[in-house]
Design an enzyme around this catalytic site. Structure first.
Site, mmCIF file in Angstrom:
data_model
loop_
_atom_site.group_PDB
_atom_site.id
_atom_site.type_symbol
_atom_site.label_atom_id
_atom_site.label_comp_id
_atom_site.label_asym_id
_atom_site.label_seq_id
_atom_site.Cartn_x
_atom_site.Cartn_y
_atom_site.Cartn_z
ATOM 1 N N PRO A 147 0.832 -1.216 0.000
ATOM 2 C CA PRO A 147 0.000 0.000 0.000
ATOM 3 C C PRO A 147 0.864 1.264 0.000
ATOM 4 O O PRO A 147 1.946 1.276 0.588
ATOM 5 C CB PRO A 147 -0.784 -0.113 1.317
ATOM 6 C CG PRO A 147 -0.651 -1.512 1.768
ATOM 7 C CD PRO A 147 0.605 -2.063 1.182
ATOM 8 N N HIS A 252 8.357 9.065 -27.268
ATOM 9 C CA HIS A 252 9.023 8.858 -25.968
ATOM 10 C C HIS A 252 9.680 10.158 -25.468
ATOM 11 O O HIS A 252 10.891 10.229 -25.241
ATOM 12 C CB HIS A 252 10.077 7.732 -26.074
ATOM 13 C CG HIS A 252 10.463 7.166 -24.749
ATOM 14 N ND1 HIS A 252 11.007 5.908 -24.593
ATOM 15 C CD2 HIS A 252 10.403 7.677 -23.500
ATOM 16 C CE1 HIS A 252 11.245 5.675 -23.319
ATOM 17 N NE2 HIS A 252 10.900 6.741 -22.636
HETATM 18 O O1 LIG Z 1 13.672 8.334 -18.004
HETATM 19 C C1 LIG Z 1 13.079 7.353 -18.482
HETATM 20 O O2 LIG Z 1 13.474 6.193 -18.304
HETATM 21 C C2 LIG Z 1 11.899 7.564 -19.307
HETATM 22 O O3 LIG Z 1 11.482 6.682 -20.004
HETATM 23 C C3 LIG Z 1 11.205 8.878 -19.257
HETATM 24 O O4 LIG Z 1 10.168 8.950 -20.149
#
Ligand SMILES: O=C(O)C(=O)CO
Length: 288
Positions: A147, A252
């Site tokens: 938790p 990404h």
């Molecule tokens: O810093 C990381 O590992 C990431 O994937 C950030 O998006």
């Protein structure tokens, strides 16, 4: 030591004190670590994730690992909330329609009165839960090994993964990629989801079985997906996900496309190495 390929690293790493890793594409395995020899004391990742590193091999040799979680958490979390809203409210579609002189016709869904489920409640999951506490959600679910008081005090409820995927309107993947989490979103779990479910992935592409996701989106099994991470990266232009209007794909960028993040991460990566060199505690050390 910095190298551009695995072979490049193998050829040059012997005698190095530290290794900086970036992008996660080159495996840092036992062979590489052995080749470095006894001088290797520290590995410093420019990112938060370090799934390319054989952490058991590091432990065996007493090598420490640093990452940039302190510089990344808030940036990834704010992008997560942005991507969630952009996907749910069809920002990209509306923008495209407007720029081609049309009025948007599709209807999205809002966060108000919705149930959000966060898979993986580490630094990112907790930060996302805190940001979402400003919205009028009807429920906040999370999965975690234990938790999380920081999330419980926001009304968050610790549930099993199947429970979370079955009850959430928005499902956020914010967990690390380890063998146990690979493809945790697959056709069986997609089948448990509500038809209006929207999945957001800011973890790693391989948390999702992408072919199963394509099927679910094509068949309107779920409503949409917002993906900052995919397999592979970047996703080829002819990939089916690239043509779907219920999918928002980013390259990404969650942790790295702000000026502040780029500077802080570079500094932290170097500070981690120098801390070890000066026998000081690392500013951002991974608990192996
Ligand atoms: O810093 C990381 O590992 C990431 O994937 C950030 O998006």
């Amino acid at each position: 030591m910095v190298g551009s390929t695995y072979q490049d690293l193998l050829d040059n790493i012997a005698g190095s004190f530290g290794l900086i890793i970036s992008g996660g594409k080159i495996p840092v395995d036992e062979h590489l670590i052995e080749t470095a020899g006894p001088s290797l004391r520290v590995i410093s990742s420019t990112s938060m994730g370090y799934e390319c590193v054989d952490t058991n091999a590091l432990k065996k040799r007493g090598i420490v690992l640093g990452n940039t979680v302190h510089a990344t958490t808030d940036r990834v979390s704010e992008l997560t909330v942005g991507l969630l809203i952009a996907t749910a409210r069809h920002f990209l579609d509306a923008n495209q329609q407007m720029k081609s002189g049309k009025l948007p016709t599709s209807l999205g869904t809002g966060l108000t009165n919705s149930v959000v489920g966060i898979i993986g409640c580490g630094n990112i999951g907790i930060a996302v839960a805190k940001m979402l506490s400003g919205f009028k959600l009807s429920g906040l679910l999370y999965t975690s090994r234990k938790p999380k008081p920081e999330v419980e005090c926001l009304g968050g409820q610790l549930v099993s993964l199947n429970d979370l995927v079955g009850r959430s309107d928005f499902i956020i993947l914010a967990t690390v990629l380890v063998p146990e989490t690979m493809y945790i979103i697959n056709k069986d779990r997609l089948a448990l989801m509500k038809p209006n479910a929207v999945i957001i992935n800011v973890g790693r592409g391989k948390l999702i079985n992408q072919d199963d996701l394509v099927d679910a989106l094509r068949n309107k099994r779920i409503r949409g997906a917002g993906l900052d991470v995919t397999t592979p990266e970047p996703l080829p232009l002819d990939h089916p996900l690239m043509t779907m209007d219920n999918v928002v794909i980013l390259p990404h960028i969650a942790g790295r496309n702000t000026i502040e993040a780029a500077m802080e991460k570079a500094q932290l990566t170097i500070d981690n190495i120098f801390a070890v060199f000066n026998n000081q505690p690392m500013p951002c050390q991974v608990n192996l």
